[in-house]
Design a protein around this motif. Structure first.
Motif, PDB file in Angstrom:
ATOM      1  N   LEU A 215      -2.203  41.367  20.556  1.00 31.99           N
ATOM      2  CA  LEU A 215      -3.503  41.521  21.215  1.00 31.99           C
ATOM      3  C   LEU A 215      -4.677  41.020  20.384  1.00 31.99           C
ATOM      4  CD1 LEU A 215      -3.114  45.013  22.941  1.00 31.99           C
ATOM      5  CD2 LEU A 215      -2.637  42.731  23.863  1.00 31.99           C
ATOM      6  N   ALA A 216      -4.467  40.791  19.086  1.00 31.45           N
ATOM      7  CA  ALA A 216      -5.563  40.345  18.220  1.00 31.45           C
ATOM      8  C   ALA A 216      -6.243  39.063  18.719  1.00 31.45           C
ATOM      9  CB  ALA A 216      -5.066  40.163  16.786  1.00 31.45           C
ATOM     10  N   PRO A 217      -5.480  38.051  19.200  1.00 31.38           N
ATOM     11  CA  PRO A 217      -6.152  36.839  19.698  1.00 31.38           C
ATOM     12  C   PRO A 217      -7.072  37.098  20.891  1.00 31.38           C
ATOM     13  CG  PRO A 217      -3.829  36.403  19.266  1.00 31.38           C
ATOM     14  CD  PRO A 217      -4.010  37.888  19.169  1.00 31.38           C
ATOM     15  N   LEU A 218      -6.907  38.236  21.563  1.00 34.66           N
ATOM     16  CA  LEU A 218      -7.776  38.580  22.689  1.00 34.66           C
ATOM     17  C   LEU A 218      -9.006  39.362  22.238  1.00 34.66           C
ATOM     18  CD1 LEU A 218      -5.129  39.787  25.337  1.00 34.66           C
ATOM     19  CD2 LEU A 218      -5.873  37.460  24.791  1.00 34.66           C
ATOM     20  N   GLY A 219      -9.099  39.610  20.925  1.00 33.36           N
ATOM     21  CA  GLY A 219     -10.220  40.383  20.413  1.00 33.36           C
ATOM     22  C   GLY A 219     -10.063  41.879  20.606  1.00 33.36           C
ATOM     23  N   VAL A 220      -8.822  42.334  20.782  1.00 34.51           N
ATOM     24  CA  VAL A 220      -8.546  43.754  21.018  1.00 34.51           C
ATOM     25  C   VAL A 220      -8.110  44.424  19.721  1.00 34.51           C
ATOM     26  CG1 VAL A 220      -7.042  45.406  22.217  1.00 34.51           C
ATOM     27  CG2 VAL A 220      -7.927  43.403  23.432  1.00 34.51           C
ATOM     28  N   SER A 221      -8.761  45.531  19.389  1.00 42.62           N
ATOM     29  CA  SER A 221      -8.362  46.355  18.247  1.00 42.62           C
ATOM     30  C   SER A 221      -7.377  47.410  18.717  1.00 42.62           C
ATOM     31  CB  SER A 221      -9.580  47.033  17.624  1.00 42.62           C
ATOM     32  OG  SER A 221     -10.490  46.076  17.113  1.00 42.62           O
ATOM     33  N   VAL A 222      -6.241  47.523  18.040  1.00 35.27           N
ATOM     34  CA  VAL A 222      -5.220  48.526  18.371  1.00 35.27           C
ATOM     35  C   VAL A 222      -5.264  49.608  17.295  1.00 35.27           C
ATOM     36  CG1 VAL A 222      -2.754  48.945  18.672  1.00 35.27           C
ATOM     37  CG2 VAL A 222      -3.779  46.851  19.582  1.00 35.27           C
ATOM     38  N   LEU A 223      -5.531  50.837  17.709  1.00 36.29           N
ATOM     39  CA  LEU A 223      -5.687  51.956  16.790  1.00 36.29           C
ATOM     40  C   LEU A 223      -4.602  52.988  17.042  1.00 36.29           C
ATOM     41  CD1 LEU A 223      -9.561  52.458  17.159  1.00 36.29           C
ATOM     42  CD2 LEU A 223      -8.348  50.993  15.519  1.00 36.29           C
ATOM     43  N   GLY A 224      -3.838  53.346  16.009  1.00 38.86           N
ATOM     44  CA  GLY A 224      -2.758  54.323  16.143  1.00 38.86           C
ATOM     45  C   GLY A 224      -3.220  55.734  15.806  1.00 38.86           C
ATOM     46  N   PHE A 225      -2.720  56.707  16.576  1.00 35.66           N
ATOM     47  CA  PHE A 225      -3.061  58.112  16.366  1.00 35.66           C
ATOM     48  C   PHE A 225      -1.787  58.945  16.406  1.00 35.66           C
ATOM     49  CE2 PHE A 225      -6.756  56.080  18.232  1.00 35.66           C
ATOM     50  CZ  PHE A 225      -7.785  56.507  17.404  1.00 35.66           C
ATOM     51  N   ASP A 226      -1.618  59.820  15.411  1.00 34.52           N
ATOM     52  CA  ASP A 226      -0.411  60.634  15.332  1.00 34.52           C
ATOM     53  C   ASP A 226      -0.393  61.727  16.386  1.00 34.52           C
ATOM     54  OD1 ASP A 226       0.836  59.357  13.163  1.00 34.52           O
ATOM     55  OD2 ASP A 226      -0.442  60.418  11.736  1.00 34.52           O
ATOM     56  N   LEU A 227       0.758  61.848  17.074  1.00 40.25           N
ATOM     57  CA  LEU A 227       0.975  62.903  18.056  1.00 40.25           C
ATOM     58  C   LEU A 227       1.804  64.027  17.444  1.00 40.25           C
ATOM     59  CD1 LEU A 227       1.865  60.711  21.161  1.00 40.25           C
ATOM     60  CD2 LEU A 227      -0.158  62.162  20.929  1.00 40.25           C
ATOM     61  N   PRO A 228       1.668  65.255  17.953  1.00 38.52           N
ATOM     62  CA  PRO A 228       2.540  66.335  17.504  1.00 38.52           C
ATOM     63  C   PRO A 228       3.941  66.165  18.078  1.00 38.52           C
ATOM     64  CG  PRO A 228       1.123  67.111  19.264  1.00 38.52           C
ATOM     65  CD  PRO A 228       0.679  65.719  18.942  1.00 38.52           C
ATOM     66  N   LEU A 229       4.894  66.890  17.549  1.00 33.78           N
ATOM     67  CA  LEU A 229       6.263  66.831  18.057  1.00 33.78           C
ATOM     68  C   LEU A 229       6.377  67.486  19.423  1.00 33.78           C
ATOM     69  CD1 LEU A 229       9.152  65.934  17.458  1.00 33.78           C
ATOM     70  CD2 LEU A 229       9.532  68.123  16.309  1.00 33.78           C
ATOM     71  N   GLY A 230       5.481  68.413  19.727  1.00 34.27           N
ATOM     72  CA  GLY A 230       5.491  69.057  21.042  1.00 34.27           C
ATOM     73  C   GLY A 230       6.741  69.875  21.267  1.00 34.27           C
ATOM     74  N   ASN A 231       7.429  69.605  22.376  1.00 34.82           N
ATOM     75  CA  ASN A 231       8.638  70.361  22.740  1.00 34.82           C
ATOM     76  C   ASN A 231       9.913  69.762  22.159  1.00 34.82           C
ATOM     77  OD1 ASN A 231       7.269  72.357  24.228  1.00 34.82           O
ATOM     78  ND2 ASN A 231       7.172  71.013  26.018  1.00 34.82           N
ATOM     79  N   GLY A 232       9.778  68.858  21.199  1.00 35.75           N
ATOM     80  CA  GLY A 232      10.953  68.313  20.542  1.00 35.75           C
ATOM     81  C   GLY A 232      11.171  66.842  20.812  1.00 35.75           C
ATOM     82  N   ALA A 233      12.095  66.260  20.062  1.00 34.12           N
ATOM     83  CA  ALA A 233      12.318  64.816  20.110  1.00 34.12           C
ATOM     84  C   ALA A 233      12.873  64.339  21.446  1.00 34.12           C
ATOM     85  CB  ALA A 233      13.252  64.403  18.977  1.00 34.12           C
ATOM     86  N   GLU A 234      13.552  65.214  22.196  1.00 30.73           N
ATOM     87  CA  GLU A 234      14.122  64.802  23.479  1.00 30.73           C
ATOM     88  C   GLU A 234      13.097  64.841  24.604  1.00 30.73           C
ATOM     89  OE1 GLU A 234      17.194  63.536  23.812  1.00 30.73           O
ATOM     90  OE2 GLU A 234      17.254  63.728  21.636  1.00 30.73           O
ATOM     91  N   ALA A 235      12.028  65.603  24.427  1.00 30.25           N
ATOM     92  CA  ALA A 235      11.006  65.739  25.466  1.00 30.25           C
ATOM     93  C   ALA A 235      10.056  64.546  25.428  1.00 30.25           C
ATOM     94  CB  ALA A 235      10.243  67.039  25.277  1.00 30.25           C
ATOM     95  N   CYS A 236       9.324  64.371  26.522  1.00 29.02           N
ATOM     96  CA  CYS A 236       8.371  63.266  26.616  1.00 29.02           C
ATOM     97  C   CYS A 236       6.969  63.776  26.305  1.00 29.02           C
ATOM     98  CB  CYS A 236       8.400  62.646  28.011  1.00 29.02           C
ATOM     99  SG  CYS A 236       7.239  61.270  28.202  1.00 29.02           S
ATOM    100  N   LEU A 237       6.404  63.318  25.196  1.00 29.07           N
ATOM    101  CA  LEU A 237       5.006  63.582  24.890  1.00 29.07           C
ATOM    102  C   LEU A 237       4.355  62.264  24.524  1.00 29.07           C
ATOM    103  CD1 LEU A 237       2.773  65.762  24.504  1.00 29.07           C
ATOM    104  CD2 LEU A 237       3.273  65.607  22.062  1.00 29.07           C
ATOM    105  N   HIS A 238       3.554  61.758  25.437  1.00 29.28           N
ATOM    106  CA  HIS A 238       2.802  60.526  25.224  1.00 29.28           C
ATOM    107  C   HIS A 238       1.343  60.866  24.913  1.00 29.28           C
ATOM    108  CE1 HIS A 238       5.805  58.203  27.954  1.00 29.28           C
ATOM    109  NE2 HIS A 238       5.997  57.819  26.710  1.00 29.28           N
TER     110      HIS A 238
END
Length: 282
Positions: free
Chosen positions: A152-175
């Motif tokens: 995405l950099a050639p489009l002038g888009v900055s991609v910023l990562g943010f840490d999520l909690p584990l939530g209900n565990g590795a098998e569950a879906c937390l986006h």
């Protein structure tokens, strides 16, 4: 993520969902394939009634039960699509379905996320036209975020990562979108206790107004009270049965439509946003 929806990729669930075993897909109590398909039909009708053109991916009995959640296998920019790579093992076949769909309708593919990188679309939120927030968790890793940034950099888009909690565990879906849904320009529904602090600070710095969803309905819905689809600014679709969340959005000026999804969204860990991959917003 909130201008009028004009074109969207969706997949009608069929035999792949009807024959799915809940234990194989981490589906919860209440899952019923036939009822889920009926409820999807109602939801698809609401999307179609908005005037949006639907690009359909057919369920050919390929066994990809989660493929109805078309938000996750790809990302769309003003210049074309990025084909992602799934963090859930059973979903690895889905990105190729999206690549074929884009090729069929003439939408350019800007790149693909390759191993060891993984990125799911539910972890990607456009804060503005040039800033993409990406949740780093069990479905999206640092290698994937770095690859997405390079694409995405050639489009002038900055991609910023943010840490999520584990939530209900590795098998569950937390986006990342499990804890934030855009409602209108600079207006979002959030579950504050699970928001990454740096992401919350970014939203505040960018002038967002945050509507905070109630704890009890977040827990009762497995977070699906928060998963709402904007058809246009302030006009949203949500899962039925969460009146306090609905009232908060209406108080913020939103027009809200709800549909029954107790066999579809709640047990399958995906809501109205997850069931759509917007391709073009006005």
């Amino acid at each position: 993520m909130t201008p009028p929806l004009k074109r969207v990729i969706m997949r009608t669930p069929g035999d792949s969902l009807r024959q799915a075993k809940a234990e194989d897909w981490h589906y919860g109590p209440g899952f019923d394939g036939n009822r889920a398909i009926e409820q999807f039909g109602v939801f698809a009708g609401l999307v179609s009634a908005s005037g949006a053109e639907i690009i359909w991916i057919e369920d050919t009995g390929d066994g990809l039960a989660d493929a109805m959640f078309t938000h996750d296998p790809s990302l769309v920019t003003d210049k074309g699509a990025v084909v992602l790579r799934m963090g859930k093992a059973g979903r690895m076949g889905e990105p190729d379905l999206h690549a074929s769909a884009y090729e069929a309708v003439g939408i350019p593919i800007l790149g693909r996320i390759e191993a060891p990188g993984v990125v799911e679309g539910g972890d990607c939120i456009w804060v503005d036209n040039s800033t993409l927030a990406v949740g780093r968790g069990v479905r999206t890793n640092q290698a994937g975020i770095e690859q997405l940034g390079e694409i995405l950099a050639p489009l002038g888009v900055s991609v910023l990562g943010f840490d999520l909690p584990l939530g209900n565990g590795a098998e569950a879906c937390l986006h990342l979108m499990s804890v934030m849904s855009p409602l209108d320009e600079k207006l979002a529904l959030v579950y504050a206790p699970m928001l990454p602090v740096a992401f919350w600070q970014l939203l505040k710095d960018r002038g967002y107004t945050l509507v905070e969803a109630p704890d009890d309905e977040f827990a009762a819905s497995n977070g699906l009270n928060l998963n709402v689809l904007a058809l246009s600014p302030g006009e949203v679709i949500m899962v039925e049965g969460f009146p306090k969340t609905r009232a908060l959005m209406e108080k913020a000026g939103c027009k809200v439509t709800a549909f029954a999804a107790d066999a579809l969204c709640i047990p399958c860990e995906g809501g109205p946003t997850c069931l759509t991959r917007p391709v073009w917003r006005e």
